[in-house]
Design an enzyme around this catalytic site. Structure first.
Site, PDB file in Angstrom:
ATOM      1  N   LEU A 125     -19.821  -1.538  59.682  1.00  0.00           N
ATOM      2  CA  LEU A 125     -19.270  -2.890  59.720  1.00  0.00           C
ATOM      3  C   LEU A 125     -17.765  -2.822  59.935  1.00  0.00           C
ATOM      4  O   LEU A 125     -17.035  -2.307  59.102  1.00  0.00           O
ATOM      5  CB  LEU A 125     -19.572  -3.624  58.416  1.00  0.00           C
ATOM      6  CG  LEU A 125     -19.004  -5.038  58.306  1.00  0.00           C
ATOM      7  CD1 LEU A 125     -19.733  -5.976  59.261  1.00  0.00           C
ATOM      8  CD2 LEU A 125     -19.090  -5.553  56.875  1.00  0.00           C
ATOM      9  N   HIS A 228     -12.001   0.840  49.009  1.00  0.00           N
ATOM     10  CA  HIS A 228     -10.783   0.682  49.807  1.00  0.00           C
ATOM     11  C   HIS A 228     -10.432  -0.798  49.889  1.00  0.00           C
ATOM     12  O   HIS A 228     -11.318  -1.659  49.991  1.00  0.00           O
ATOM     13  CB  HIS A 228     -11.023   1.255  51.210  1.00  0.00           C
ATOM     14  CG  HIS A 228      -9.809   1.357  52.057  1.00  0.00           C
ATOM     15  ND1 HIS A 228      -9.260   0.276  52.703  1.00  0.00           N
ATOM     16  CD2 HIS A 228      -9.011   2.425  52.373  1.00  0.00           C
ATOM     17  CE1 HIS A 228      -8.204   0.657  53.388  1.00  0.00           C
ATOM     18  NE2 HIS A 228      -8.024   1.957  53.201  1.00  0.00           N
TER      19      HIS A 228
END
Length: 342
Positions: A125, A228
């Protein structure tokens, strides 16, 4: 308008351009000519009659219908670990206790596993930075659920999604520096790149015994299960759809693996068929995902919908054209947001 569709051979240059923007730690689409070509080839081979269903890689691109520009990509692996081993760490707990010394310690551990072998995986993605607005990320991610709802027989009853783990502003992964580097003697970016092409070296070099996390540097311990910053929105989106972190993390950056029963995903469970009525006047109302039911020409858009009875919805000509449907066509719909159901 944005439409999500299956990738095609002539999307190679667009895919290569997206790969230049992904950055360190994005294992499944790296700035590497060989990997990009191999990924596109695998996706196109999915529709070869000789390809086994469990070997399929479904890659989707998001295209701006006005400009023709491809601004995002997402994918689904039908099954992981059947041809190449699928590794991750399971976070566990061991208790060390002594009544005589009045010591009781609960210690966290990491154990290498292949527990998710055979699961379907949401993967790859990525949305170009200048397209990260107007809920485009939700469309790009959740359109995969519409495909899975339409063709459920192609996927495993369990679904996983690996989230990119924490790294600092310089792309340094504290988890890798505290653990992986000691066994691989490679920079994180190099090991990550190799893992996307050949996983044999992982089995050869990874520690086989349980690892006590309290022996790792503090910043490495803190990174376990953390996401992240650029991936946090994607994690929240998937968690809102029903996926959960259950204590499995990536062996390179310590990022969390989300897991769910495929049928329990909100967008899969709540989506259903309606007939399309085409009208020039744009409907007002809640945003919905609307997808076609053609396998090789699957398409998904996001639009406001006003329900017209139980089985009919009104779509504008632009939406109908993007979906490649006509008046009376059957489409699948579901609210974009998990906050409200049909």
């Amino acid at each position: 308008m944005m439409v999500v569709r299956l990738i095609q051979a002539d999307d190679h240059e667009a895919l290569r351009e997206l790969a230049r923007k992904t950055g360190p730690g994005f294992t499944s689409l790296q700035d590497n000519d060989e990997q990009v070509a191999a990924k596109l080839s695998s996706a196109l081979q999915t529709f070869d009659p000789e390809t086994r269903p469990e070997d399929a890689l479904y890659l989707f691109v998001m295209e701006d219908t006005e400009t023709g520009e491809v601004v995002g990509i997402s994918g689904i692996e039908a099954a992981v670990g059947l041809n190449d081993p699928w590794y991750n760490y399971r976070v566990g707990t061991l208790v060390h206790a002594s009544r005589e010394l009045e010591v009781y310690n609960q210690l966290h551990t990491l154990t290498i596993t292949n527990d998710h072998t055979g699961y379907s995986e949401l993967c790859t993605l990525f949305l170009a930075p200048d397209a990260r607005h107007s809920k485009h990320g939700s469309l790009l991610s959740k359109s995969r659920f519409m495909f899975m709802a339409e063709f459920s027989h192609l996927f495993n009853e369990h679904l996983i999604a690996e989230m990119r783990g924490y790294s600092d502003e310089n792309g340094i992964s504290p988890f890798w520096e505290g653990l992986g580097r000691h066994f691989f003697s490679l920079d994180f970016s190099e090991a990550d790149k190799l893992s996307s092409m050949d996983k044999v070296f992982i089995a050869e070099l990874m520690p086989k015994n349980t690892i006590y996390t309290n022996l790792l540097p503090e910043d490495a311990q803190q990174a376990i299960g953390q996401t992240h910053q650029n991936t946090t929105p994607a994690r929240k989106l998937l968690e809102n759809e029903g996926m959960r972190y259950t204590g499995y993390v990536d062996i390179f950056d310590g990022g969390p693996t989300l897991v769910a029963r495929t049928d329990d995903i909100r967008a899969i469970q709540d989506s259903h068929y309606v007939k399309a009525r085409i009208d020039e006047h744009p409907p007002e109302g809640e945003l919905y995902l609307v997808s076609s039911n053609d396998f090789k020409d699957f398409r998904c858009c996001m639009t406001a919908l006003t329900s017209v009875g139980k089985h009919v919805v009104t779509l504008t000509p632009d939406v109908a054209e993007a979906l490649n449907i006509t008046e009376g066509s059957t489409v699948r719909v579901v609210p974009l947001s998990s906050g409200r159901r049909f």
